[in-house]
Design an enzyme around this catalytic site. Structure first.
Site, PDB file in Angstrom:
ATOM      1  N   PRO A  82      72.635  64.478  30.226  1.00 22.68           N
ATOM      2  CA  PRO A  82      72.969  65.023  31.551  1.00 22.68           C
ATOM      3  C   PRO A  82      73.466  66.472  31.541  1.00 22.68           C
ATOM      4  O   PRO A  82      73.878  66.971  32.573  1.00 22.68           O
ATOM      5  CB  PRO A  82      74.077  64.075  32.032  1.00 22.68           C
ATOM      6  CG  PRO A  82      74.744  63.632  30.772  1.00 22.68           C
ATOM      7  CD  PRO A  82      73.690  63.583  29.716  1.00 22.68           C
ATOM      8  N   GLY A  83      73.447  67.135  30.396  1.00 21.26           N
ATOM      9  CA  GLY A  83      73.603  68.592  30.415  1.00 21.26           C
ATOM     10  C   GLY A  83      74.930  69.162  29.944  1.00 21.26           C
ATOM     11  O   GLY A  83      75.142  70.369  30.050  1.00 21.26           O
ATOM     12  N   GLY A  84      75.808  68.333  29.411  1.00 26.86           N
ATOM     13  CA  GLY A  84      77.096  68.843  28.927  1.00 26.86           C
ATOM     14  C   GLY A  84      76.911  69.945  27.899  1.00 26.86           C
ATOM     15  O   GLY A  84      77.560  71.001  27.965  1.00 26.86           O
ATOM     16  N   LYS A  85      76.014  69.705  26.952  1.00 26.76           N
ATOM     17  CA  LYS A  85      75.809  70.698  25.882  1.00 26.76           C
ATOM     18  C   LYS A  85      74.981  71.881  26.386  1.00 26.76           C
ATOM     19  O   LYS A  85      75.143  73.004  25.908  1.00 26.76           O
ATOM     20  CB  LYS A  85      75.168  70.040  24.665  1.00 26.76           C
ATOM     21  CG  LYS A  85      76.074  68.997  24.031  1.00 26.76           C
ATOM     22  CD  LYS A  85      75.461  68.355  22.808  1.00 26.76           C
ATOM     23  CE  LYS A  85      76.279  67.161  22.359  1.00 26.76           C
ATOM     24  NZ  LYS A  85      76.118  65.975  23.233  1.00 26.76           N
ATOM     25  N   CYS A 128      75.422  60.711  17.971  1.00 23.98           N
ATOM     26  CA  CYS A 128      76.714  60.026  18.103  1.00 23.98           C
ATOM     27  C   CYS A 128      76.593  58.641  17.483  1.00 23.98           C
ATOM     28  O   CYS A 128      77.276  57.702  17.874  1.00 23.98           O
ATOM     29  CB  CYS A 128      77.176  59.975  19.557  1.00 23.98           C
ATOM     30  SG  CYS A 128      76.053  59.126  20.652  1.00 23.98           S
ATOM     31  N   ARG A 169      67.722  61.290  34.996  1.00 24.37           N
ATOM     32  CA  ARG A 169      68.740  62.034  34.256  1.00 24.37           C
ATOM     33  C   ARG A 169      68.568  63.544  34.444  1.00 24.37           C
ATOM     34  O   ARG A 169      69.540  64.295  34.360  1.00 24.37           O
ATOM     35  CB  ARG A 169      68.684  61.658  32.768  1.00 24.37           C
ATOM     36  CG  ARG A 169      69.371  60.316  32.483  1.00 24.37           C
ATOM     37  CD  ARG A 169      68.977  59.754  31.143  1.00 24.37           C
ATOM     38  NE  ARG A 169      69.282  60.639  30.033  1.00 24.37           N
ATOM     39  CZ  ARG A 169      70.458  60.706  29.411  1.00 24.37           C
ATOM     40  NH1 ARG A 169      71.453  59.936  29.796  1.00 24.37           N
ATOM     41  NH2 ARG A 169      70.651  61.520  28.408  1.00 24.37           N
ATOM     42  N   ASP A 188      58.664  65.330  26.751  1.00 26.22           N
ATOM     43  CA  ASP A 188      59.062  64.694  25.496  1.00 26.22           C
ATOM     44  C   ASP A 188      59.226  65.795  24.446  1.00 26.22           C
ATOM     45  O   ASP A 188      58.352  66.657  24.311  1.00 26.22           O
ATOM     46  CB  ASP A 188      57.947  63.710  25.085  1.00 26.22           C
ATOM     47  CG  ASP A 188      58.330  62.859  23.895  1.00 26.22           C
ATOM     48  OD1 ASP A 188      58.889  63.402  22.919  1.00 26.22           O
ATOM     49  OD2 ASP A 188      58.052  61.649  23.932  1.00 26.22           O
ATOM     50  N   ASN A 230      77.410  54.525  19.486  1.00 28.64           N
ATOM     51  CA  ASN A 230      78.406  53.828  18.659  1.00 28.64           C
ATOM     52  C   ASN A 230      79.306  52.951  19.534  1.00 28.64           C
ATOM     53  O   ASN A 230      79.296  53.076  20.763  1.00 28.64           O
ATOM     54  CB  ASN A 230      79.200  54.823  17.807  1.00 28.64           C
ATOM     55  CG  ASN A 230      80.069  55.737  18.642  1.00 28.64           C
ATOM     56  OD1 ASN A 230      81.112  55.334  19.137  1.00 28.64           O
ATOM     57  ND2 ASN A 230      79.628  56.980  18.831  1.00 28.64           N
ATOM     58  N   ASP A 286      70.194  67.402  19.648  1.00 29.88           N
ATOM     59  CA  ASP A 286      71.141  66.314  19.889  1.00 29.88           C
ATOM     60  C   ASP A 286      70.263  65.125  20.262  1.00 29.88           C
ATOM     61  O   ASP A 286      70.066  64.812  21.432  1.00 29.88           O
ATOM     62  CB  ASP A 286      72.107  66.696  21.020  1.00 29.88           C
ATOM     63  CG  ASP A 286      73.188  65.654  21.205  1.00 29.88           C
ATOM     64  OD1 ASP A 286      73.739  65.193  20.196  1.00 29.88           O
ATOM     65  OD2 ASP A 286      73.465  65.291  22.361  1.00 29.88           O
TER      66      ASP A 286
END
Lengths: 157, 301
Positions: B109-112, B225, B135, B157, B180, B174
């Protein structure tokens, strides 16, 4: 001209077009401001590009908050509201006469006006529906909420 | 091959004892649009008490809050983002981002993406890709809220990235991963070794295609993650051996990468990766890569 919808909206708020129309691109009624570097590499099938300026739906232009922020710095007609009214406004509520601290611009009835908090930050815009300076009727609605930044939360629901 | 006990045993084999973790909420200040000190004071006035995260530049733990950190005017104005502490690490590993051409795969969703744009001070170009249209809407909202101006988003993709016909100075991988247990309470119930192997394969495919778009002297940051070595150290070992990539030393929070996994010895350079076991943060894995010197010179001719 691609940016006509934007120009018309801005003139209603008392500001000229503050963007270069050659850098505006449109896709599915959504307008984006690019820059020369982006424009050179962008493909037709993009989903989002540069600065989102707003969208046209049923012939009406809905500005983005980026565009509102840009024009609030360029002298658009605006009202400054107090802290409590600012919170209520971003929750989707209208602005009462008693919440208006200052009016910048002609503030004609039925015209649009930017809504700005005490820090000068643009929170959205509304339509003037009452007399903004009639302190005898301080509980009357002065500005009807059209769009506010709380929309970012409402969109996610 | 699944279940809590199965994974618990695996983690013990690679040197970690499973423990419950209460994840602290974290925010990242968007430097381009806000002054950190002023913002922290403003938020404190709202009853949002913050503590600087020692291993991050612009990250804060939310210690106490009378209001939701995701519903303040300051948040809606794009002055900060809610971003888990470990998730703030990958982007911080790139050198000199200003004016660069950057690829961000699986971006929503664009945090990075927003963090990249912030460190680039809205210069250069970010190409952000994702395969999920729903998304992508969230990504678009995030970019708009944080005043990002240098990003082009495609529904694409990552394995098709070569169709863009661009070379990138920096590539953030990412990659989609198994996640996890810290961020998914049903993780042990839902995950199997087969899922992990499938994800590891997808990650290698993405990595392989991304390399073709890496400019000479370019940098890749690979992150997940996931706690599973197959998606992390084992994939990096494979990348060193099959893609002529070199792992770079990074200075960040976390432990050395594992070089011995379930009886298999990995390339010694894999220790330069960082493995973050859940505790202060959620679980994470980061690795910075560059083309090996011999491959770079090959590309120049």
């Amino acid at each position: 001209m691609k940016a006509k919808a934007i120009t018309n909206f801005l003139s209603g708020l008392g500001v000229p077009l503050v963007i270069n129309p050659d850098l505006v691109i449109e896709k599915n009624g959504r307008y984006y401001l690019t820059n020369p570097v982006l424009k050179q590499i962008i493909r037709q099938d993009f989903f989002y590009a540069g600065v989102f300026l707003g969208k046209v739906k049923n012939g009406k232009f809905f500005p983005s908050f980026n565009l509102l922020t840009m024009i609030s710095k360029k002298g658009a007609n605006r009202i400054i509201i107090d802290k409590k009214s600012a919170w209520l406004f971003i929750c989707g509520r209208d602005i009462l006469v008693k919440g208006v601290i200052r009016i910048l611009g002609p503030a004609k009835k039925n015209s649009n006006v930017l809504v700005v908090n005490e820090f000068g930050e643009c929170l959205g815009f509304g339509k003037i529906v009452g007399n903004l300076s009639n302190k005898e009727r301080s509980n009357d609605v002065a500005v009807q909420n059209v769009s506010d930044i709380g929309d970012f939360l409402r969109r996610e629901r | 091959m699944s279940g809590r006990e199965f994974f618990q045993k695996r983690y013990e084999q690679i040197g970690w004892k499973l423990k419950e973790v209460n994840l602290k909420q974290a925010i990242r200040v968007n430097q381009t649009y806000s002054k950190e000190k002023n913002l922290v004071n403003r938020l404190s006035g709202l009853g949002l008490h913050l503590e600087k995260i020692p291993f991050l530049n612009n990250g804060y733990w939310v210690l106490e809050s009378r209001v939701s950190a995701g519903a303040t005017a300051e948040y809606l104005l794009g002055y900060y983002s809610i971003q888990e502490a470990a998730a703030q690490i990958p982007v911080s590993l790139f050198s000199n981002l200003k004016g660069k051409k950057v690829l961000d795969v699986a971006a929503a969703p664009g945090g990075k993406t927003v963090q990249l744009s912030d460190l680039m001070e809205n210069t250069g170009v970010i190409i952000a890709l994702d395969v999920d249209k729903r998304r992508l809407n969230a990504l678009g909202n995030h970019l708009e809220r944080c005043h990002v101006a240098n990003t082009v988003v495609y529904l694409l993709d990552a394995r098709q990235v070569s169709t863009l016909k661009l070379k990138f100075d920096r590539i953030l991988l990412d990659v989609p991963c198994s996640g996890n247990f810290v961020t998914d309470k049903n993780w042990f119930k839902n995950r199997t070794l087969k899922d992990i192997e499938r994800n590891a394969k997808l990650q290698r495919e993405i990595l392989t295609k991304a390399i073709d778009c890496l400019a000479d002297q370019g940098e890749i940051v690979y992150s997940t993650c996931s706690l599973e070595p197959e998606e992390n150290e084992v994939n990096m070992d494979w990348a060193v051996k099959h893609l002529d990539l070199q792992i770079q030393e990074v200075d960040c929070y976390g432990n050395e990468g594992l070089t011995s996994v379930f009886g298999k010895q990995l390339d010694s350079s894999v220790r330069l990766c960082k493995r973050i076991w859940p505790g202060e943060t959620q679980g994470f894995f980061v690795c910075k890569l560059r083309r090996s010197k011999k491959d770079e010179s090959k590309g120049n001719y």
